[in-house]
Motif scaffolding. Structure first.
Motif, short mmCIF file in Angstrom:
data_model
loop_
_atom_site.label_atom_id
_atom_site.label_comp_id
_atom_site.label_asym_id
_atom_site.label_seq_id
_atom_site.Cartn_x
_atom_site.Cartn_y
_atom_site.Cartn_z
N GLU A 140 8.03 7.60 3.17
CA GLU A 140 8.91 9.05 3.30
C GLU A 140 8.84 9.99 2.17
OE1 GLU A 140 13.53 10.53 4.04
OE2 GLU A 140 13.03 8.25 4.00
N ARG A 141 8.88 9.33 0.74
CA ARG A 141 8.72 9.98 -0.28
C ARG A 141 7.30 10.76 -0.54
NH1 ARG A 141 12.25 6.75 -4.78
NH2 ARG A 141 14.05 6.46 -3.53
N ALA A 142 6.22 9.92 -0.17
CA ALA A 142 4.88 10.28 0.02
C ALA A 142 4.51 11.31 0.90
CB ALA A 142 3.93 9.25 0.31
N VAL A 143 5.31 11.34 2.38
CA VAL A 143 4.98 12.33 3.19
C VAL A 143 5.65 13.53 2.87
CG1 VAL A 143 5.68 13.10 5.61
CG2 VAL A 143 5.03 10.72 4.90
N TRP A 149 0.90 -1.14 -0.09
CA TRP A 149 0.19 -0.13 -0.01
C TRP A 149 0.82 1.36 0.06
CZ3 TRP A 149 0.32 3.73 3.75
CH2 TRP A 149 1.01 3.26 5.10
N GLN A 150 1.94 1.23 0.58
CA GLN A 150 2.92 2.44 0.59
C GLN A 150 3.32 2.69 -0.76
OE1 GLN A 150 3.23 -0.46 2.51
NE2 GLN A 150 4.20 0.13 4.28
N ASN A 151 3.50 1.68 -1.67
CA ASN A 151 3.87 2.23 -3.08
C ASN A 151 2.59 2.90 -3.73
OD1 ASN A 151 5.29 -1.07 -2.89
ND2 ASN A 151 6.66 0.65 -3.06
N TYR A 152 1.50 2.30 -3.86
CA TYR A 152 0.21 3.16 -4.23
C TYR A 152 -0.18 4.14 -3.42
CZ TYR A 152 -0.23 -1.78 -6.37
OH TYR A 152 -0.20 -2.80 -6.97
N PHE A 153 0.16 4.29 -2.19
CA PHE A 153 -0.02 5.83 -1.63
C PHE A 153 0.88 6.69 -2.31
CE2 PHE A 153 0.90 8.66 2.11
CZ PHE A 153 -0.39 9.13 2.07
N GLY A 168 1.81 21.26 1.51
CA GLY A 168 1.25 21.80 2.63
C GLY A 168 -0.13 21.22 2.82
N PHE A 169 -1.00 21.69 3.92
CA PHE A 169 -2.28 21.34 4.15
C PHE A 169 -3.11 21.54 3.13
CE2 PHE A 169 -6.59 21.81 5.94
CZ PHE A 169 -6.95 20.70 6.49
N TRP A 170 -3.52 22.97 2.68
CA TRP A 170 -4.31 23.37 1.62
C TRP A 170 -4.05 22.89 0.15
CZ3 TRP A 170 -9.07 24.55 3.55
CH2 TRP A 170 -9.04 25.03 4.94
N GLY A 171 -2.84 22.88 0.01
CA GLY A 171 -2.25 22.30 -1.23
C GLY A 171 -2.80 20.80 -1.27
N SER A 172 -2.49 20.11 -0.36
CA SER A 172 -2.77 18.64 -0.36
C SER A 172 -4.49 18.48 -0.76
CB SER A 172 -2.38 18.01 0.76
OG SER A 172 -1.07 17.98 1.07
N LEU A 173 -5.21 19.51 -0.16
CA LEU A 173 -6.82 19.20 -0.05
C LEU A 173 -7.25 19.62 -1.62
CD1 LEU A 173 -8.20 20.78 3.16
CD2 LEU A 173 -7.91 18.13 2.48
N TYR A 174 -6.35 20.46 -1.90
CA TYR A 174 -6.72 20.90 -3.44
C TYR A 174 -6.17 19.78 -4.49
CZ TYR A 174 -6.92 23.72 -7.69
OH TYR A 174 -7.27 24.21 -9.06
N PHE A 175 -5.06 19.31 -4.14
CA PHE A 175 -4.61 18.09 -5.07
C PHE A 175 -5.42 16.73 -5.06
CE2 PHE A 175 -2.60 13.99 -5.29
CZ PHE A 175 -2.18 14.09 -6.44
N TRP A 176 -6.21 16.65 -3.74
CA TRP A 176 -7.02 15.54 -3.76
C TRP A 176 -8.42 15.97 -4.46
CZ3 TRP A 176 -4.96 14.96 1.91
CH2 TRP A 176 -4.15 13.77 2.01
N LEU A 177 -8.76 17.20 -4.40
CA LEU A 177 -10.03 17.44 -5.15
C LEU A 177 -9.85 17.34 -6.83
CD1 LEU A 177 -12.71 18.82 -5.16
CD2 LEU A 177 -11.71 21.13 -5.30
N MET A 229 2.38 6.65 -5.18
CA MET A 229 2.17 6.93 -6.67
C MET A 229 0.76 7.83 -6.78
SD MET A 229 1.63 4.24 -9.90
CE MET A 229 3.23 3.66 -9.71
N GLY A 230 -0.03 7.87 -5.77
CA GLY A 230 -1.18 8.32 -5.73
C GLY A 230 -1.01 10.04 -5.60
N LEU A 231 0.03 10.21 -5.11
CA LEU A 231 0.54 11.69 -4.78
C LEU A 231 1.15 12.54 -5.82
CD1 LEU A 231 1.24 11.47 -0.98
CD2 LEU A 231 -0.74 12.60 -1.99
N ASN A 232 1.69 11.72 -7.02
CA ASN A 232 2.55 12.47 -7.99
C ASN A 232 1.53 13.30 -8.82
OD1 ASN A 232 1.97 11.55 -11.17
ND2 ASN A 232 1.38 9.80 -9.80
N GLU A 233 2.11 14.42 -9.31
CA GLU A 233 1.64 15.36 -9.72
C GLU A 233 1.51 15.22 -11.53
OE1 GLU A 233 -0.56 18.69 -10.39
OE2 GLU A 233 0.46 18.50 -8.19
N ASP A 234 2.55 14.63 -11.86
CA ASP A 234 2.60 14.39 -13.55
C ASP A 234 1.35 13.80 -13.94
OD1 ASP A 234 4.99 15.31 -13.11
OD2 ASP A 234 5.98 13.31 -13.43
N THR A 235 0.63 12.79 -13.36
CA THR A 235 -0.53 12.04 -13.77
C THR A 235 -1.66 12.39 -12.90
OG1 THR A 235 -0.09 10.07 -12.75
CG2 THR A 235 0.61 10.54 -15.27
N THR A 236 -1.51 13.38 -12.06
CA THR A 236 -2.38 13.55 -10.97
C THR A 236 -2.81 12.44 -10.02
OG1 THR A 236 -3.39 15.26 -12.45
CG2 THR A 236 -4.64 15.27 -10.38
#
Length: 535
Positions: free
Chosen positions: A366-369, A326-330, A376-385, A332-339
């Motif tokens: 560690e890289r995901a964190v 799950w760490q690998n998918y977590f 940042g907090f608001w940037g992460s929320l906007y990314f997930w949106l 990858m799920g945070l990369n900006e290139d493919t959202t």
């Protein structure tokens, strides 16, 4: 504890609305204008703003229709007739889909091409040996084995006139019909409303029955029946008053969810939902909850034993140290290139850490964190949106973005009539008439998404009853939000999401027309009268 359970259900409803409503709003008002990966944007003949307006009008019309049709009481005989009609319709859909599959089938690349090759080896009893792909993505071991066994069965069938691989398409079409049958049965069981069942059938026909995904023999279609089966049996467990039947249905619900998880691990979301729903009222449900937990634990052991048996039977040299966690998918799920979609650069972490799963998981986390801290907090929320808008803003669920023709089907199945070209123009990537199909699917999908929040507007007994739907929908949402996301990953949950949507629209009708209080509906043979306060 009962009061705590009701508060927890209310909290789940509120959390789901807080997360899902902004996504629906952005899809309806912004659509493709949202800043996410361009490769995942769907082009339709009409913009989302227009489609959302049409969907909203459709929901209002359906809510009124459902409210009017509530006076039609389904007696025992009416239930039998309705079930027979549904069985007939979905049988007809199966035969139509088989003919469509014959005209439109082609080989799909990426994972399914690898799985197809493995299935042929398994069918021919060729030992796999070391294959890094199956060690990395062990979730594809069961589907490779299932396809291999089907292929072997077709080869052994006397008089089977088609290429053996055609049995994969036949199986996919059958599973599509079975999934639709359970979706409609779920709506009928919950709403007892014929109009709602009809709308569920039509929505399913557009989004799944007509979907070209049926020609892709992979976990998305092969697992499609299990989430909705699990929910249907759980609803039956809620509805029955007989203690023995409660145990019977909870066992079927857990077995269905476990079987789905074996084929596609994301279906375990439904298992978690069932167990969570049981825990919300521990005093009332403790016996069935204990049964469900014990059965789930036992089936987990059985599932692992089956997987180990398959590994031994196919001669796979399995290396658990390279298995994706799950760490690998977590990460990858945070990369900006493919959202948050699949990213080859992130997948290269397997090359960096080939011998230690623990070190790779630690590095991925560690890289995901680090990505979260950088945004940042608001940037992460906007990314997930943006990520969730990308995932849910696709009524054909990745067919335009993930699929291309990787080769011809092994045997020329098509009739090569005028219908062949017409169907291929609609369903083949790059077809000249894909726009109309895409637009119809997008309209229907927006309609369904707008209906799902209706599950949260109910009160009292209905809130408890719909709790299982809301928990599962929330689980699907969080799964896509936190890990690698694709619109295709919603396919396996579509029968469940469609039934949840239609039930939600029925709740809109109950709220909009609550001031109208008709007398109790008369009871049919073997039934009790239903009064407005109980609906």
């Amino acid at each position: 504890m009962e009061g705590l359970g009701k508060k927890l259900i209310l909290a789940v409803n509120i959390l789901f609305l807080v997360l899902f409503l902004p996504v629906i709003l952005c899809i309806s008002l912004v659509g493709n204008g949202m800043d996410y990966y361009d490769g995942m944007k769907l082009t339709t003949l009409l913009p989302n703003q227009v489609l959302a307006g049409m969907a909203l009008a459709g929901i209002c019309g359906c809510a009124f229709l459902f409210r009017v049709c509530r006076k039609i009481v389904l007696t025992r005989r009416g239930n039998v007739i309705t079930d027979f009609a549904l069985a007939l319709l979905f049988t007809l859909l199966y035969f139509v889909n088989v003919q469509v599959a014959k005209e439109t089938a082609f080989l799909v690349p990426w994972d399914i091409m690898v799985v197809r090759k493995l299935a042929y080896d398994i069918s021919n009893r060729i030992e796999i040996g070391y294959f890094s792909y199956l060690s990395m993505y062990s979730n594809n071991i069961p589907i490779s084995y299932i396809l291999g066994m089907l292929l072997r069965k077709a080869g052994e069938m006397e008089g089977y006139s088609r290429t053996a691989e055609f049995i994969w398409l036949q199986t996919g079409c059958a599973l599509v019909s079975i999934g639709g049958m359970f979706a409609c049965l779920t709506v009928k069981k919950v709403t007892k409303n014929l109009a709602a069942v009809a709308v569920a059938f039509l929505a399913y026909l557009v989004l799944v029955g007509m979907s070209p995904w049926k020609i892709v023999p992979y976990t998305d279609i092969y697992g499609i029946v299990f989430p909705v089966m699990g929910i249907y049996f759980y609803v039956c467990r809620q509805k029955t008053e007989k203690a023995v039947m409660k145990y019977f249905y909870i066992v079927l619900a857990v077995i269905s969810a476990m079987a789905g998880g074996f084929v596609k691990p994301s279906v375990y979301i439904v298992l978690i939902g069932i167990l969570a729903a049981e825990l919300l009222h521990p005093r009332k449900n403790w016996r069935t909850a204990l049964t469900a937990f014990m059965l789930a634990a036992g089936l987990m052991l059985v599932s692992q034993a089956c997987k180990n048996h398959i590994i031994g039977e196919i001669g796979l040299d399995y290396n658990p140290e390279v298995e994706a966690s799950w760490q690998n998918y977590f990460y990858m799920g945070l990369n900006e290139d493919t959202t948050g979609g699949y990213n080859s650069d992130d997948a290269s972490i397997f090359g960096e850490f080939q011998t230690s799963k623990k070190e790779r998981n630690s590095a991925a986390l560690e890289r995901a964190v680090g990505r979260l801290e950088e945004r940042g907090f608001w940037g992460s929320l906007y990314f997930w949106l943006r990520k969730m808008v990308m995932t849910f803003n696709d009524g054909i669920f990745g067919w335009a973005s993930e699929v291309w023709i990787g080769g011809d089907f092994p045997e020329d199945l098509a009739s090569h009539t005028v219908w062949t070209q017409r169907l291929r123009d609609v369903f083949w990537p790059g077809g000249s008439n894909m726009g109309g199909h895409r637009t119809l699917c997008q309209l229907t999908w927006i309609f369904c998404m707008m209906g799902i929040p209706g599950l949260c507007v109910c009160t009292g007994r209905r809130r408890d009853e719909y709790g299982i739907f809301v928990i599962c929908c929330l689980g699907v949402f969080l799964y896509q939000m936190l890990f690698e996301a694709r619109a295709r990953y919603l396919l396996v949950f579509l029968p469940l999401l469609i039934s949840a949507s239609v039930c939600g629209i029925a709740q809109y009708g109950s709220c909009l027309f609550r001031r109208v209080k008709p007398s109790c509906r008369p009871a049919g043979p073997g039934e009790t009268a239903v009064c407005p306060a109980e609906q």
